[in-house]
Structure formats: C-alpha cells, structure tokens
Design an enzyme around this catalytic site. Structure first.
Site, PDB file in Angstrom:
ATOM      1  N   GLY A  43       1.046 -14.693  -0.893  1.00 27.38           N
ATOM      2  CA  GLY A  43       2.101 -13.767  -0.498  1.00 27.38           C
ATOM      3  C   GLY A  43       2.167 -13.453   0.985  1.00 27.38           C
ATOM      4  O   GLY A  43       3.223 -13.094   1.506  1.00 27.38           O
ATOM      5  N   ASP A  99      -0.156  -9.158   1.694  1.00 27.42           N
ATOM      6  CA  ASP A  99       1.277  -8.885   1.654  1.00 27.42           C
ATOM      7  C   ASP A  99       1.584  -7.432   1.316  1.00 27.42           C
ATOM      8  O   ASP A  99       2.333  -6.768   2.005  1.00 27.42           O
ATOM      9  CB  ASP A  99       1.994  -9.835   0.670  1.00 27.42           C
ATOM     10  N   ASP A 102      -0.971  -2.079  -3.386  1.00 27.93           N
ATOM     11  CA  ASP A 102      -0.432  -1.273  -4.487  1.00 27.93           C
ATOM     12  C   ASP A 102      -1.545  -0.343  -4.968  1.00 27.93           C
ATOM     13  O   ASP A 102      -1.692   0.764  -4.453  1.00 27.93           O
ATOM     14  CB  ASP A 102       0.093  -2.218  -5.573  1.00 27.93           C
ATOM     15  N   LYS A 130       2.768   0.402  -1.122  1.00 26.11           N
ATOM     16  CA  LYS A 130       3.603   1.136  -2.085  1.00 26.11           C
ATOM     17  C   LYS A 130       3.172   2.578  -2.212  1.00 26.11           C
ATOM     18  O   LYS A 130       1.984   2.888  -2.173  1.00 26.11           O
ATOM     19  CB  LYS A 130       3.451   0.495  -3.461  1.00 26.11           C
ATOM     20  N   PHE A 160       9.584  -3.221  -7.769  1.00 19.89           N
ATOM     21  CA  PHE A 160       9.092  -4.584  -7.620  1.00 19.89           C
ATOM     22  C   PHE A 160       9.894  -5.283  -6.523  1.00 19.89           C
ATOM     23  O   PHE A 160      11.115  -5.379  -6.587  1.00 19.89           O
ATOM     24  CB  PHE A 160       9.151  -5.368  -8.930  1.00 19.89           C
ATOM     25  N   ASP A 167       6.816 -12.965  -4.285  1.00 24.80           N
ATOM     26  CA  ASP A 167       7.526 -13.755  -5.299  1.00 24.80           C
ATOM     27  C   ASP A 167       7.793 -12.977  -6.576  1.00 24.80           C
ATOM     28  O   ASP A 167       7.180 -11.945  -6.852  1.00 24.80           O
ATOM     29  CB  ASP A 167       6.707 -14.995  -5.665  1.00 24.80           C
ATOM     30  N   ARG A 173      10.010 -16.365  -2.462  1.00 22.54           N
ATOM     31  CA  ARG A 173       9.091 -16.151  -1.345  1.00 22.54           C
ATOM     32  C   ARG A 173       9.756 -16.457  -0.005  1.00 22.54           C
ATOM     33  O   ARG A 173       9.366 -15.934   1.031  1.00 22.54           O
ATOM     34  CB  ARG A 173       7.872 -17.087  -1.462  1.00 22.54           C
TER      35      ARG A 173
END
Ligand code: 5GP
Ligand code: MG
Length: 184
Positions: A43, A99, A102, A130, A160, A167, A173
C-alpha cells in the site's frame, strides 16, 4: 470513474503538497544520519516514491510485507522479511513507512520486530491515520490506542479508502487521488 468510488478526500495536488512537506521535515530530522526506510508493501509504494524524492539526504530502502490474519486473537500480524534483512537494519536508525494507520496493530508488530533485530531507533511515518466520529484530537488522546505514528500525512474519518496505493481487493491502487468507497 467506477461506480464503487465515492467522495474524493485528497486530490493529486493536495497529496503532492503534503508529501513534499513531510519530505522536508524528514530531511531536517535525519540530517547527518543515514536511515533505512522500511516500507510495508504494497500500500505504501506511491507514498514512498513521492516521499523519497522530496527527501534530500542519504538513506536506503527495505521492503517487508505485513498481513493481518483471522484467528482467535484480534490484531495478529504476520510479517515477511527478505533474506539478510536483519543485517541491514541492525544498529541503524529505521523509519517505517506505511499507507494507513487504523488500529495500530501493524506498526506495533513491525516496531517489535525491528527492535528485536537491533535497530538503533525506530520511528514511523504513515500517509493516513484513521480516527472515529469523535475526531482526530480525541483519537490521539485516547490512551487505549496503540502508540501513534511519529509523522502523519492526513487524518481521515473511519471509512474504507482507496487510491494512492490503497486497494479494494487488489484494485484502485493506481488512482492518483484518495477516495472513499461508496456504501452498499
Ligand atoms: P492497522 O494494523 O493499523 O489496524 O491497519 C493498517 C492496515 O490496514 C493498513 O496498512 C492497510 O493495509 C489496511 N487498511 C486499514 N484501513 C484501510 C482502508 O481504509 N483502505 C485500505 N485499502 N486499507 C486499509
Ligand atoms: Mg498495509
């Protein structure tokens, strides 16, 4: 644009400005040192490519993969590192590049491994972090959360996201922007 793709959160220009800014900050932080950037595939590849081009100083790159797996224990992460990886990080300052942050389980697992392998120092930079509906400041202050990244490109709501490396089942991506996936 595919029907799955909803709101664009950050367009290519906004991303470029922010990543250049991070590159400048990291250049200052690591001046006089030669860190190893450990990139978590896949990612982070677009972020990584832009970040290192905004970085004015010596450094090297390593690539690892991290997979969360479904089991009885939540937040378990399996890491795969290449041959000779330990020798190339031992005694070095390491900057982990991911990337999106979370739950923090991925970065925690990577940090533990690097510390065990004898990295001199482990810091982390993520493109996105996030947060819940209570907002970014509350998320940062929440002590139940795992240790936070040292540098964050953008704080994002708990939806999301795809694009700029992120992705959905192996697609999107390559989008030059970050967008939310439509509900339903
Ligand atoms: P954590 O271990 O911090 O809970 O999760 C981090 C990893 O989950 C990221 O490296 C990424 O692979 C995946 N992830 C979390 N949120 C998203 C998202 O919104 N979109 C995509 N594509 N991946 C995500
Ligand atoms: Mg990941």
């Amino acid at each position: 644009m595919a029907r799955e793709i909803g709101d664009v959160l950050f367009d290519a220009d906004a991303i470029a400005r922010r990543v250049r800014d991070l590159g400048r900050q990291l250049t200052e932080t690591y001046r006089g040192r030669e860190p190893v950037l450990v990139a978590i595939m896949k990612g982070c590849v677009l972020f990584l490519a832009d970040l290192v081009r905004a970085w004015d100083g010596p450094m090297d790159l390593e690539f690892i993969t991290a997979e969360s797996y479904e089991g009885t224990e939540p937040g378990q992460v399996r890491l795969a590192v290449p041959d000779g990886f330990a020798d190339r990080v031992a005694g070095r300052p390491v900057l982990v590049v991911d990337d999106i942050f979370d739950t923090g389980a991925t970065l925690e697992a990577v940090r533990e491994t690097l510390t065990r392998l004898g990295a001199e120092e482990v810091r982390t930079v993520v493109f996105l972090r996030k947060h819940g509906p209570e907002g970014a400041a509350a998320a940062q202050a929440d002590s139940r959360r795992r240790p936070q990244p040292d540098w964050v490109g953008f704080d994002v709501p708990d939806r999301f996201l795809v694009g700029y490396g992120l992705d959905l089942d192996g697609r999107y991506r390559n989008l030059p922007y970050v967008a939310a996936v439509r509900d339903g």
